[in-house]
Design an enzyme around this catalytic site. Structure first.
Site: not given
Ligand code: IVH
Length: 685
Positions: A25, A27-29, A75, A103, A105, A107, A126, A163, A215, A278, A302, A396, A399, A414, A420
């Site tokens: 790395d 040498e590369f850099d 949200l 829908e 959500k 993560d 975002r 997402e 979404y 929604k 949630k 500990c 030791c 410790c 140790c």
């Molecule tokens: S709708 C204006 N739909 O949850 C409405 N958000 O906690 C925009 N997220 O900022 C969001 N799944 O990053 C929407 N099916 C889904 C989602 C979703 C995950 C995230 C999104 C949002 C965050 C809010």
């Protein structure tokens, strides 16, 4: 320059595509730096497709901040079906019967994609909802995101949001690799996705197996008047849209959807943390409008963090490299969120006392953001009759030294740092790890073997190892010995900031080490600084400053340092090629938020022009560059001390004027080359 371009391209391919690097790395850099220097000297000769082009934003360590066309709202969320019911009632009252869309959500981390004439033109995170980072190059590597749309009916300009997430399979693979390389593990797929998206190398992103689901569409001339209709159209255009999505007409239908996914989600190959509901009709969405933070036409329900009930069998005490004692619970194995849990963390003695955790108790374990689950509660109704309060260890387990508590710290330590075993092994492992001295071949087991054979007592012994001794050890042959010796030899080229990080001073992580190195420029300057002087460096608080002072106060450590010095390690920062000396000798405080530049950019600029960044306003400060929302306390103090305050614009004028004025001196003839003053770290492609 053409030759360097070819070489860099060749080695980049060897590294990334063939997975068979032929040069280090470093040498590369060095080659890359050489090309960058030539490009700075001969701007007319720069090839628009030069390998350095990709590096631009890498070096500045930031992505361009851009404004969202429509703000990215969050949200409103709830954990209770009662509150969800109230939300539905409110809407029904205001509008009457409406259709909802339920829908999953996801993560992960939110992304907004812009398509112009059917082609992906921009991808923005975002950020703060108004402005985000332009991560288009990274997003282009995500296989499921269409670069060109299929079918027809899409508006000539629109944004689609969703997402970016890391499926469990990619996440596990990544952590397995990190573990093998001695790198810290990522806590969860969400952090991994967000971190990956901000990687400076899009090739890294490409290899990490991110996925995306979309979404929400924003724009004019959409094909449908409903959310559902447009998502279905988006799917036709080639977008990944989840199929776990349902139009619901009643509260009951919504609740059934929630109940179904509360269990079924455990078999999904990616993480979800709730259900989003929604209002389907755009006309009704407009009627309901938004609050400052979130739309009133959507809500997130949630899921409760998953927890399981099981018996606490015993508690082990682990001794870390800093001597910190961490209690770890051994549990009766239990199924939790897709894995079998056998161990859980209980952070410290206080927590054991606060929860009154006792051996033999039935305890609740939860998976939070951490890698290993934690005990959150005791089920008192199931406590065995003969149970006794937990007695924390006083000595500990490794030791036998008596444990100590430091003021303001919950953990026991410790204090026997010099003898140790797990502390020594831990420190040496940290020293040789990839982000520190990067000595290949010296894994945990080998270190232990060397320790057991009396060859390693502290980090400085590494530089007295000899290949014949090494090769004679069980499990190590000539080849591994040679490998280790080569790693040791190469480690002498590691930059000062990494050496500083490698020393393993308490609280001095990678970032702090970088700031310290940049501020003090040499180990001797750090060792001789007072605690107050140390705390003046950016990002160094008094806690860290005290830890550094304590480190250098110990004779044992000073001896190690001297031995490392004789071994030839870098104890000084490489001379920086400054953009100008406009701020030479000036101490500057950067405060508040800036338009179009991050605070880190501003700091890098100060340093590139020869100045030093200080964290706090004091009499030592020459001037403050204040953005929006500079803290009132800082402002007051500055006024009291009569310190000049510059706004962003005046600051830019100051550095640019000075730079221009210095055009005739070669070292200063590269205005706006802040980036090149920042040391290159690791691999850039
Ligand atoms: S709708 C204006 N739909 O949850 C409405 N958000 O906690 C925009 N997220 O900022 C969001 N799944 O990053 C929407 N099916 C889904 C989602 C979703 C995950 C995230 C999104 C949002 C965050 C809010």
């Amino acid at each position: 320059m053409r030759q360097l371009e070819d070489m860099l391209e060749y080695h980049s391919r060897k590294y990334y595509i063939d997975n068979a690097p032929e040069i280090s790395d470093f040498e590369f850099d060095t080659l890359l730096r050489e090309l960058q220097d030539l490009e700075a000297q001969h701007p007319d000769e720069v090839n628009p497709n030069s390998p350095t082009k990709r590096v631009g934003s890498d070096i500045t360590n930031s992505f361009k901040s851009v404004e969202h066309r429509y703000p990215m709202l969050s949200l409103a969320n709830t954990y209770s079906s009662e509150e969800l019911g109230e939300w539905i009632d409110r809407i029904t009252k205001e509008i009457g019967e409406v259709e909802f869309v339920a829908e999953l959500k996801f993560d992960g981390t939110a992304i907004s994609l812009t398509y112009e004439n059917g082609a992906l033109s921009r991808a923005v995170t975002r950020g703060d909802g108004r402005r985000g980072d332009d991560v288009t190059d990274n997003v282009r590597t995500i296989a499921t995101i269409p670069l060109r749309l299929m079918g027809e009916g899409y508006p000539s300009l629109f944004e689609i949001r969703g997402e970016i997430y890391m499926p469990y399979a990619s996440f596990d693979k990544l952590n397995t690799e990190r573990e093998a390389q001695g790198e810290p593990l990522l806590a969860n797929p969400r952090n991994a996705a967000a971190g990956t998206l901000k990687q400076q190398s899009s090739q890294v992103v490409a290899r990490r197996g991110l996925a995306c689901t979309l979404y929400h569409i924003a724009g004019d001339n959409l094909p449908s008047d409903t959310h559902y209709g447009n998502l279905m159209a988006a799917r036709e255009w080639g977008f990944p849209v989840s199929s776990h999505i349902k139009v619901c007409r009643t509260r009951k239908e919504i609740e059934e959807f929630i109940a179904y996914w509360d269990t079924e989600r455990k078999s999904l190959p990616y993480a979800t943390d709730g259900i989003v509901i929604k209002v389907n009709d755009y006309a009704y969405q407009r009627t309901l409008g938004t609050t400052a933070k979130a739309p009133r036409w959507a809500v997130a329900y949630k899921f409760q963090a998953e927890r399981a009930l099981t018996r606490l069998l015993s508690v082990d005490f682990q001794v870390g490299r800093t001597g910190a004692i961490t209690p770890v619970a051994n549990l009766d194995p239990v199924q939790l969120a897709g894995t079998v849990v056998k161990r859980a963390s209980i952070h410290n003695a206080q927590q054991i006392a606060a929860l009154d955790i006792r051996l033999g108790d039935m305890v609740y374990v939860e998976k939070g953001g951490e890698i290993i689950p934690k005990i959150t509660e005791v089920e008192l109704s199931e406590r065995p009759a003969e149970s006794k309060p937990f007695e924390y260890i006083t000595h500990c387990p490794e030791c036998g030294a008596e444990l100590v508590r430091y003021e303001g710290e919950a953990k026991h330590y410790c204090p026997n740092t010099a003898e140790c075993k797990p502390q020594i092994i831990g420190r040496i492992s940290h020293f040789v790890s990839r982000k520190a001295m990067d000595i290949e071949g010296l894994g945990g087991e080998t270190i232990e073997l060397l320790w057991e054979n009396g060859l390693l007592r502290d980090i400085s012994d590494i530089y007295s190892l000899d290949p014949i001794q090494l090769a004679a050890l069980p499990r190590l042959g000539d080849k591994s010995a040679a490998n280790i010796m080569e790693g040791i030899r190469r480690s002498k080229e590691v930059t000062f900031e990494r050496v500083l990080f490698a020393l393993g001073i308490r609280f001095v992580g990678e970032t702090t080490a970088k700031y310290l190195a940049g501020h003090f420029l040499s180990l001797d300057a750090i060792a001789s600084a007072t605690t107050e002087e140390l705390a003046e460096a950016e990002e160094v608080g008094s806690k860290i400053a005290v830890a550094i002072t304590e480190y250098f106060a110990q004779e044992h450590n000073r001896n190690i340092i001297e031995r490392l010095r004789s071994a030839g390690l870098r104890f000084e920062a490489a001379a920086k090629s400054l953009a100008s000396e406009a701020l030479k000798g000036k101490n500057v405080v950067i405060s508040g938020k800036f338009v179009g530049r991050s605070r880190d950019d501003m700091k890098a600029m100060v340093e590139a022009h020869g100045g030093k960044c200080l964290a706090a306003v004091s009499a030592n400060v020459d001037f403050i560059v204040a953005g929006e929302n500079m803290g009132p306390a800082k402002l007051q103090k500055a006024e009291k001390l009569g310190i000049t305050i510059l706004d962003e614009e005046r600051f830019m004028v100051l550095i640019n004027n000075n730079t221009d004025g210095a055009d005739d001196t070669p070292a200063e003839s590269a205005p706006h080359q802040e980036a090149s003053a920042t040391p290159i770290q690791g691999r850039l492609f």
